[in-house]
Design a protein around this motif. Structure first.
Motif, short mmCIF file in Angstrom:
data_model
loop_
_atom_site.label_atom_id
_atom_site.label_comp_id
_atom_site.label_asym_id
_atom_site.label_seq_id
_atom_site.Cartn_x
_atom_site.Cartn_y
_atom_site.Cartn_z
N PHE A 27 -28.80 3.70 -40.71
CA PHE A 27 -30.14 3.22 -40.39
C PHE A 27 -30.47 1.97 -41.21
N CYS A 28 -30.18 2.00 -42.50
CA CYS A 28 -30.50 0.86 -43.37
C CYS A 28 -29.66 -0.37 -43.01
N LEU A 29 -28.38 -0.16 -42.69
CA LEU A 29 -27.51 -1.28 -42.37
C LEU A 29 -27.92 -1.98 -41.09
N SER A 30 -28.43 -1.21 -40.12
CA SER A 30 -28.79 -1.82 -38.83
C SER A 30 -30.26 -2.24 -38.76
N PHE A 31 -31.04 -1.93 -39.81
CA PHE A 31 -32.48 -2.19 -39.74
C PHE A 31 -32.79 -3.69 -39.61
N CYS A 32 -32.15 -4.52 -40.42
CA CYS A 32 -32.42 -5.96 -40.38
C CYS A 32 -32.06 -6.55 -39.02
N TRP A 33 -30.93 -6.11 -38.47
CA TRP A 33 -30.53 -6.59 -37.14
C TRP A 33 -31.54 -6.17 -36.08
N PHE A 34 -32.03 -4.92 -36.19
CA PHE A 34 -33.02 -4.44 -35.23
C PHE A 34 -34.32 -5.23 -35.34
N ILE A 35 -34.79 -5.46 -36.56
CA ILE A 35 -36.04 -6.21 -36.76
C ILE A 35 -35.92 -7.63 -36.21
N THR A 36 -34.73 -8.23 -36.38
CA THR A 36 -34.53 -9.61 -35.94
C THR A 36 -34.36 -9.73 -34.44
N LEU A 37 -33.58 -8.84 -33.84
CA LEU A 37 -33.17 -9.02 -32.45
C LEU A 37 -34.01 -8.24 -31.45
N GLU A 38 -34.39 -7.01 -31.77
CA GLU A 38 -35.01 -6.16 -30.76
C GLU A 38 -36.46 -5.79 -31.03
N PHE A 39 -36.88 -5.83 -32.28
CA PHE A 39 -38.27 -5.48 -32.58
C PHE A 39 -39.26 -6.42 -31.88
N PRO A 40 -39.02 -7.75 -31.83
CA PRO A 40 -39.96 -8.62 -31.10
C PRO A 40 -40.12 -8.24 -29.63
N ILE A 41 -39.03 -7.75 -29.01
CA ILE A 41 -39.11 -7.33 -27.60
C ILE A 41 -40.00 -6.11 -27.47
N LEU A 42 -39.81 -5.13 -28.36
CA LEU A 42 -40.67 -3.94 -28.36
C LEU A 42 -42.12 -4.30 -28.66
N PHE A 43 -42.32 -5.19 -29.60
CA PHE A 43 -43.67 -5.60 -30.00
C PHE A 43 -44.42 -6.22 -28.81
N TYR A 69 -43.70 -5.80 -25.67
CA TYR A 69 -43.87 -4.82 -24.60
C TYR A 69 -45.10 -3.94 -24.84
N PHE A 70 -45.26 -3.44 -26.05
CA PHE A 70 -46.37 -2.53 -26.34
C PHE A 70 -47.72 -3.25 -26.40
N LEU A 71 -47.72 -4.49 -26.88
CA LEU A 71 -48.98 -5.23 -26.94
C LEU A 71 -49.30 -5.96 -25.64
N GLY A 72 -48.28 -6.12 -24.80
CA GLY A 72 -48.50 -6.80 -23.52
C GLY A 72 -48.85 -8.26 -23.68
N THR A 73 -48.35 -8.89 -24.76
CA THR A 73 -48.68 -10.30 -25.01
C THR A 73 -47.81 -11.26 -24.22
N ASP A 74 -46.71 -10.74 -23.69
CA ASP A 74 -45.79 -11.60 -22.95
C ASP A 74 -45.93 -11.28 -21.47
N ASN A 75 -46.39 -12.25 -20.68
CA ASN A 75 -46.57 -12.03 -19.24
C ASN A 75 -45.29 -12.21 -18.46
N SER A 76 -44.26 -12.71 -19.09
CA SER A 76 -42.99 -12.90 -18.40
C SER A 76 -42.31 -11.55 -18.19
N VAL A 77 -41.29 -11.56 -17.36
CA VAL A 77 -40.56 -10.32 -17.06
C VAL A 77 -39.81 -9.85 -18.30
N THR A 78 -39.98 -8.59 -18.67
CA THR A 78 -39.33 -8.03 -19.85
C THR A 78 -38.15 -7.16 -19.43
N VAL A 79 -37.18 -7.00 -20.34
CA VAL A 79 -36.01 -6.19 -20.02
C VAL A 79 -36.35 -4.71 -20.04
#
Length: 402
Positions: free
Chosen positions: A282-298, A300-310
């Motif tokens: 979990f600790c080893l992959s945390f930085c990669w997750f925050i950098t690459l995938e957390f913005p996508i989740l963020f 999606y949940f806030l609905g700030t991006d009107n473009s098509v999401t994965v």
């Protein structure tokens, strides 16, 4: 003959039942993983969730084993920390004086040195495995994983580790194995459209499956030094008279005892290792997750991006089901490792791959072709011959005159 077969089946009924449950749960877990990554194709996030959820379930299992002695004794020695000991000279088991807060062995430098490589292997292997599952059919990923014997032999040769002698039977088994996997992959990845982009997309999934398989081969080679049972006395025999040196179960040392030989490295109970490996992964992959995938989740949940999401949806129930299935698989594995020989477990584990492949074909709903069946038969034949070579090699070493 039939009477002996009937007695053998009755005697091993619980093992057969456990294997059936193992195959069924593993097949369902693979399909649930595919569903999660279809609607939410974030392999790092899924890996992070599995790591933290597995650690939590492992700790809960330790708590149950600490509270209830019957649950503790369901699993072989070395699965949990040693909570119980003999009460004096009697055979009655008593809970050892310990704090509830110390359900697992406290972290230390030797533990971190042991689990750090395994956590790294888990992180990288999970990432590429989940990426492959999101891009290609489950049967393709499972069939590629059956190529692990060939990669194990190649790595052992490169690292100059003692391995199987290359014979005609072994060469034939590996060629049959490769040919069977090639047929399954070709049949699974026939595309209805002729788009080169889609074909490249699928090819990337196959590359990720190969990388994942290679990473887990490295993990298995390294893991033998961690999970291998070591008797405190050379040539120690079990009650049945058979040597346990080749058993995959780890040694479990009492805290108030010292090993007979100073050069024998200490091993730890499996639940302790599971928790620490999960936390390190979990600790080893945390930085990669925050950098690459957390913005996508963020977004999606806030609905700030009107473009098509994965992300099509966020499958909470499927995530919980997926994590639970993976943990149950591990617990069944621990039980089987204490009940059957190494060779029997290896064959059962390989048969699990075939079950996953067959069930995935049923879930897809596409008509099964005779080429797919031929590929599965060749795969089975190749693995069967490989196991025969392995068992014969061990037999020759065991009975070799000194």
């Amino acid at each position: 003959m039939f009477q002996r077969l009937s007695i053998s089946i009755r005697h091993n009924a619980h093992i057969i039942f456990l294997c059936i449950c193992w195959y069924f749960i593993s097949s369902l877990a693979s399909q649930v993983t595919k569903q999660v990554l279809t609607v939410c194709p974030l392999p790092l996030f899924l890996g992070e969730f599995q790591f933290i959820y597995t650690a939590m379930l492992a700790w809960c299992s330790c708590f149950i084993a600490y509270k209830y002695q019957k649950f503790y004794h369901i699993f072989p020695k070395g699965t949990f920390p040693e909570y119980y000991g003999n009460a004096g000279d009697s055979n009655r088991m008593m809970r050892k004086p310990s704090k509830l807060s110390s359900l697992i062995i406290s972290p230390s430098r030797p533990i971190l040195q042991t689990v750090l490589p395994l956590g790294l292997f888990q992180f990288v292997g999970k990432y590429f495995g989940h990426t492959a599952t999101s891009l290609v059919p489950v049967s393709t990923v499972a069939s590629i994983k059956t190529l692990s014997p060939m990669f194990i032999l190649l790595l052992q040769k490169l690292l100059k580790i003692s391995t199987l002698k290359v014979t005609l039977t072994l060469t034939f088994s590996l060629c049959t194995l490769v040919f069977g996997v090639w047929i399954i992959v070709q049949e699974d990845n026939r595309l209805p459209a002729s788009s080169s982009d889609l074909r490249d997309f699928s090819n990337y999934g196959i590359i990720c499956a190969v990388i994942s398989m290679f990473i887990f081969v490295l993990q298995n080679i390294y893991g033998k030094t961690v999970f291998t049972f070591r008797s405190q006395k050379d040539g120690a025999q079990t009650n049945s008279g058979s040597s346990r040196e080749d058993s995959p179960l780890p040694i479990y040392e009492k805290s108030n005892e010292r090993p007979a030989m100073q050069n024998v490295p200490k091993s730890y109970d499996k639940l302790t290792l599971m928790i620490y490996i999960s936390l390190v992964g979990f600790c080893l992959s945390f930085c990669w997750f925050i950098t690459l995938e957390f913005p996508i989740l963020f977004k999606y949940f806030l609905g700030t991006d009107n473009s098509v999401t994965v992300i099509q949806s966020f499958p909470v129930s499927l995530l919980l089901l997926n994590g639970t299935f993976h943990f149950i698989q591990a617990m069944i594995t621990f039980h089987l490792l204490g009940e059957v020989s190494t060779l029997t477990y290896s064959i059962a584990n390989l048969m699990k791959r075939f079950a996953i492949i067959a069930v995935s074909w049923v879930f897809i709903g596409r008509r099964i072709t005779w080429l797919q069946i031929l590929g599965l038969v060749l795969n089975t034949l190749g693995l069967f011959l490989y196991e025969r070579c392995t068992s014969q090699s061990k037999t020759k070493i065991k009975f070799r005159p000194e």
